[in-house]
Design a protein around this motif. Sequence first.
Motif, PDB file in Angstrom:
ATOM      1  N   LYS A  53       0.722  -1.051   0.102  1.00 23.32           N
ATOM      2  CA  LYS A  53       0.005  -0.069   0.035  1.00 23.32           C
ATOM      3  C   LYS A  53       0.941   1.125  -0.028  1.00 23.32           C
ATOM      4  CE  LYS A  53      -2.553  -1.712   3.511  1.00 23.32           C
ATOM      5  NZ  LYS A  53      -3.158  -1.822   4.642  1.00 23.32           N
ATOM      6  N   SER A  54       1.890   1.311   0.922  1.00 22.23           N
ATOM      7  CA  SER A  54       2.859   2.475   0.957  1.00 22.23           C
ATOM      8  C   SER A  54       3.477   2.587  -0.456  1.00 22.23           C
ATOM      9  CB  SER A  54       3.804   2.233   1.920  1.00 22.23           C
ATOM     10  OG  SER A  54       3.430   2.138   3.295  1.00 22.23           O
ATOM     11  N   GLU A  55       4.026   1.662  -1.176  1.00 23.64           N
ATOM     12  CA  GLU A  55       4.585   1.618  -2.541  1.00 23.64           C
ATOM     13  C   GLU A  55       3.552   2.228  -3.583  1.00 23.64           C
ATOM     14  OE1 GLU A  55       6.861  -1.064  -5.708  1.00 23.64           O
ATOM     15  OE2 GLU A  55       5.448  -2.085  -4.645  1.00 23.64           O
ATOM     16  N   ALA A  56       2.385   1.769  -3.447  1.00 23.50           N
ATOM     17  CA  ALA A  56       1.300   2.666  -4.258  1.00 23.50           C
ATOM     18  C   ALA A  56       1.099   3.979  -4.298  1.00 23.50           C
ATOM     19  CB  ALA A  56       0.052   1.575  -4.144  1.00 23.50           C
ATOM     20  N   ILE A  57       0.797   4.277  -2.830  1.00 18.98           N
ATOM     21  CA  ILE A  57       0.626   5.720  -2.464  1.00 18.98           C
ATOM     22  C   ILE A  57       1.847   6.500  -2.945  1.00 18.98           C
ATOM     23  CG2 ILE A  57       0.296   7.221  -0.609  1.00 18.98           C
ATOM     24  CD1 ILE A  57      -1.338   4.914   0.472  1.00 18.98           C
ATOM     25  N   ASP A  58       3.056   5.784  -2.702  1.00 23.00           N
ATOM     26  CA  ASP A  58       4.434   6.800  -2.827  1.00 23.00           C
ATOM     27  C   ASP A  58       4.234   7.037  -4.549  1.00 23.00           C
ATOM     28  OD1 ASP A  58       4.720   7.009  -0.072  1.00 23.00           O
ATOM     29  OD2 ASP A  58       6.246   5.469  -0.324  1.00 23.00           O
ATOM     30  N   THR A  59       4.163   6.054  -5.246  1.00 26.37           N
ATOM     31  CA  THR A  59       4.098   5.881  -6.736  1.00 26.37           C
ATOM     32  C   THR A  59       3.155   7.076  -7.172  1.00 26.37           C
ATOM     33  OG1 THR A  59       4.725   3.742  -6.758  1.00 26.37           O
ATOM     34  CG2 THR A  59       3.731   4.831  -8.973  1.00 26.37           C
ATOM     35  N   ILE A  60       2.037   7.133  -6.690  1.00 25.54           N
ATOM     36  CA  ILE A  60       0.956   7.906  -7.077  1.00 25.54           C
ATOM     37  C   ILE A  60       1.568   9.295  -6.971  1.00 25.54           C
ATOM     38  CG2 ILE A  60      -1.407   8.837  -6.722  1.00 25.54           C
ATOM     39  CD1 ILE A  60      -2.185   6.050  -6.085  1.00 25.54           C
ATOM     40  N   LEU A  61       1.843   9.664  -5.512  1.00 19.36           N
ATOM     41  CA  LEU A  61       2.276  11.200  -5.038  1.00 19.36           C
ATOM     42  C   LEU A  61       3.537  11.443  -6.049  1.00 19.36           C
ATOM     43  CD1 LEU A  61       2.070  10.760  -1.293  1.00 19.36           C
ATOM     44  CD2 LEU A  61       0.501  11.714  -3.079  1.00 19.36           C
ATOM     45  N   SER A  62       4.301  10.496  -6.443  1.00 16.15           N
ATOM     46  CA  SER A  62       5.589  10.948  -7.361  1.00 16.15           C
ATOM     47  C   SER A  62       4.936  11.396  -8.678  1.00 16.15           C
ATOM     48  CB  SER A  62       6.512   9.589  -7.252  1.00 16.15           C
ATOM     49  OG  SER A  62       6.071   8.555  -8.203  1.00 16.15           O
ATOM     50  N   ILE A  63       4.137  10.822  -9.089  1.00 15.39           N
ATOM     51  CA  ILE A  63       3.828  11.297 -10.556  1.00 15.39           C
ATOM     52  C   ILE A  63       3.028  12.424 -10.468  1.00 15.39           C
ATOM     53  CG2 ILE A  63       2.120  10.501 -12.587  1.00 15.39           C
ATOM     54  CD1 ILE A  63       2.736   7.397 -11.846  1.00 15.39           C
ATOM     55  N   ALA A  64       2.104  12.744  -9.468  1.00 16.08           N
ATOM     56  CA  ALA A  64       1.176  13.766  -9.448  1.00 16.08           C
ATOM     57  C   ALA A  64       1.779  15.017  -9.853  1.00 16.08           C
ATOM     58  CB  ALA A  64       0.475  13.853  -8.021  1.00 16.08           C
ATOM     59  N   LEU A  72       1.756  15.983 -17.640  1.00 16.86           N
ATOM     60  CA  LEU A  72       0.925  14.923 -17.614  1.00 16.86           C
ATOM     61  C   LEU A  72      -0.562  15.321 -17.631  1.00 16.86           C
ATOM     62  CD1 LEU A  72       0.214  11.829 -17.324  1.00 16.86           C
ATOM     63  CD2 LEU A  72       0.543  12.073 -14.661  1.00 16.86           C
ATOM     64  N   GLY A  73      -1.568  14.559 -18.543  1.00 15.89           N
ATOM     65  CA  GLY A  73      -2.811  15.081 -18.349  1.00 15.89           C
ATOM     66  C   GLY A  73      -3.755  14.565 -17.164  1.00 15.89           C
ATOM     67  N   LYS A  74      -3.873  13.345 -17.263  1.00 12.15           N
ATOM     68  CA  LYS A  74      -4.784  12.621 -16.236  1.00 12.15           C
ATOM     69  C   LYS A  74      -4.183  11.543 -15.516  1.00 12.15           C
ATOM     70  CE  LYS A  74      -8.443  15.670 -16.809  1.00 12.15           C
ATOM     71  NZ  LYS A  74      -9.117  16.424 -16.046  1.00 12.15           N
ATOM     72  N   LEU A  75      -4.568  11.166 -14.348  1.00 12.48           N
ATOM     73  CA  LEU A  75      -4.057  10.050 -13.789  1.00 12.48           C
ATOM     74  C   LEU A  75      -5.396   9.085 -13.034  1.00 12.48           C
ATOM     75  CD1 LEU A  75      -1.793   8.787 -12.081  1.00 12.48           C
ATOM     76  CD2 LEU A  75      -2.048  10.305 -10.135  1.00 12.48           C
ATOM     77  N   LEU A  76      -5.258   7.906 -13.831  1.00  5.88           N
ATOM     78  CA  LEU A  76      -6.239   6.949 -13.129  1.00  5.88           C
ATOM     79  C   LEU A  76      -5.344   5.907 -12.284  1.00  5.88           C
ATOM     80  CD1 LEU A  76      -8.055   6.039 -16.334  1.00  5.88           C
ATOM     81  CD2 LEU A  76      -8.989   6.994 -14.654  1.00  5.88           C
ATOM     82  N   VAL A  77      -6.292   5.362 -11.358  1.00  5.12           N
ATOM     83  CA  VAL A  77      -5.667   4.412 -10.299  1.00  5.12           C
ATOM     84  C   VAL A  77      -6.741   3.104 -10.534  1.00  5.12           C
ATOM     85  CG1 VAL A  77      -5.101   3.487  -8.228  1.00  5.12           C
ATOM     86  CG2 VAL A  77      -4.429   6.028  -8.971  1.00  5.12           C
ATOM     87  N   ALA A  78      -5.980   1.859 -10.767  1.00  2.00           N
ATOM     88  CA  ALA A  78      -6.670   0.655 -10.636  1.00  2.00           C
ATOM     89  C   ALA A  78      -6.048  -0.229  -9.790  1.00  2.00           C
ATOM     90  CB  ALA A  78      -6.578  -0.012 -12.141  1.00  2.00           C
ATOM     91  N   LEU A  93      -6.788  11.178  -1.775  1.00  7.29           N
ATOM     92  CA  LEU A  93      -5.828  11.781  -2.981  1.00  7.29           C
ATOM     93  C   LEU A  93      -6.288  12.481  -4.206  1.00  7.29           C
ATOM     94  CD1 LEU A  93      -3.995   8.094  -3.013  1.00  7.29           C
ATOM     95  CD2 LEU A  93      -2.840  10.087  -2.090  1.00  7.29           C
ATOM     96  N   PRO A  94      -6.397  13.810  -3.824  1.00  7.50           N
ATOM     97  CA  PRO A  94      -6.978  14.576  -4.927  1.00  7.50           C
ATOM     98  C   PRO A  94      -6.392  14.522  -6.063  1.00  7.50           C
ATOM     99  CG  PRO A  94      -6.205  15.933  -3.199  1.00  7.50           C
ATOM    100  CD  PRO A  94      -6.129  14.462  -2.699  1.00  7.50           C
ATOM    101  N   GLU A  95      -5.068  13.988  -6.312  1.00  6.74           N
ATOM    102  CA  GLU A  95      -4.268  14.012  -7.359  1.00  6.74           C
ATOM    103  C   GLU A  95      -5.191  13.204  -8.307  1.00  6.74           C
ATOM    104  OE1 GLU A  95      -1.650  14.909  -4.142  1.00  6.74           O
ATOM    105  OE2 GLU A  95      -3.088  13.386  -4.345  1.00  6.74           O
ATOM    106  N   VAL A  96      -5.721  12.116  -8.025  1.00 10.60           N
ATOM    107  CA  VAL A  96      -6.248  10.913  -8.606  1.00 10.60           C
ATOM    108  C   VAL A  96      -7.713  11.541  -9.381  1.00 10.60           C
ATOM    109  CG1 VAL A  96      -7.153   8.622  -8.770  1.00 10.60           C
ATOM    110  CG2 VAL A  96      -5.133   9.283  -7.291  1.00 10.60           C
ATOM    111  N   ASP A  97      -7.738  11.232 -10.780  1.00 12.38           N
ATOM    112  CA  ASP A  97      -8.815  11.665 -11.484  1.00 12.38           C
ATOM    113  C   ASP A  97      -9.855  10.821 -11.769  1.00 12.38           C
ATOM    114  OD1 ASP A  97      -7.618  14.525 -12.176  1.00 12.38           O
ATOM    115  OD2 ASP A  97      -6.118  13.108 -13.262  1.00 12.38           O
ATOM    116  N   GLY A  98      -9.646   9.225 -11.485  1.00 11.60           N
ATOM    117  CA  GLY A  98     -10.401   8.287 -11.697  1.00 11.60           C
ATOM    118  C   GLY A  98     -10.072   6.948 -11.183  1.00 11.60           C
TER     119      GLY A  98
END
Length: 439
Positions: A53-64, A72-78, A93-98
């Motif tokens: 979970k930490s790795e996933a969140i860190d990855t999202i925050l590093s891309i944001a 970068l246009g939009k960010l989707l998380v699956a 995580l307001p950085e996530v768009d969908g």
Amino acid sequence: MKVAFISLGCAKNLVNTEQMMALCREAGYTVTGEPEGADVAVVNTCGFIDSAKSEAIDTILSIAPLKEQGRLGKLLVAGCLTQRYQDEILEELPEVDGILGTGSYTDIVPAIEAVLEGDTPTYFGDIDHTIEDGERLVSTPSYTAYLKIAEGCDNRCSYCVIPYLRGRYRSRPMESLLEEARGLAESGVRELMVIAQDITRYGTDLYGKRRLADLLRALCRMDFHWIRLHYLYPDEIDQELIDVIAEESKIVKYLDIPIQHLSDKILRAMNRRGNGALISDVISTLREDIPDLVLRTSIIVGFPGEGEEEFEELCRLLPGYCFQRAGVFTFSAEEGAPAAAMPDQVPEDVAKHRMELLVDLQSRVMDQWNEDRLGTVMEVLCEGFDGDMGCWVGRTYADSPDIDGHVYFTAAGQIPAGTFVNVRITGTSDGDLTGEIEE
């Protein structure tokens, strides 16, 4: 339209990423692995334990920040993280768009279309009825690929949330698997890795009986050089399967069998099928019937109720099994898993100390196995030239990609990646082997 994919977690998750990539390519999108400059980035996450979970969140925050900088246009998380925390992801995580859950990988194109129109798509399909067939854009090196033969899990181990994230166990039809495997063989894949949460159960839901042995016989008739198996559960291993593994030369004599513990008390608390005696019998039969067998396992220490007596039992019995490979983990109290609410939780520092003791104990087994290889000639799958080491690097049958060691070897000429060569082992180095090509 450029769509970037980042896949985290296990190989099974990577297969889902490859399915999404193929759907995007079919829709006319350019698929890349680099978020910078992409119209949409898709992060396929793992949410199994805290570290994942930490790795996933860190990855999202590093891309944001790429979004803020207009790169970068939009960010989707699956994936599993979104399946597990559907509400929290968008709130925290307001950085996530969908977001897409594990039941909606095949909805990736509509999700991309929606997010580009300014919507916030939230796709969560039925995790018990997913589409597992179809095209994949294989992202592993050209000579190796995964074949996921089932999805989900019915084992219901008390420490595990996978059934809640991936649904019930669902075998894929053998005809679909063989068609996919033929395509992989024709594309030049030499090492096929057969994967599922539990491959030994394959067919029980679809055909009413185990069919892994039948599947393996059919795969062995195809143009693969190595066929590797992950994961096998001890209570589902029967003599027919053992015979097929022993007799078919293409099946590498390396089996990943997660036992998790050897104390009957702890195995019962884990809701594991079988007991220490069953594990012992299965391992003994495997070693007797399959020469040069290498075994990998997973072990959890610090499980609720594990006292000094149970840990000492594990330490006393484990060396006798001679697992040449082992992953040792401390118990992770995952919310939603029954074990998280069990009494007699083991303090974190105690669990960590036990892990260190067991890793040290297990490392001696691995070191001895490596020492015994000195002077022998082993077949090695070359994976290319390692510039840092100044020599070629590859793997033996005893080394599964990303989790085991390597062989570093010298050779006079060029060795294309994906080539099988014979290497004389001349040394050991921190869990790896060194050698020189046998002309």
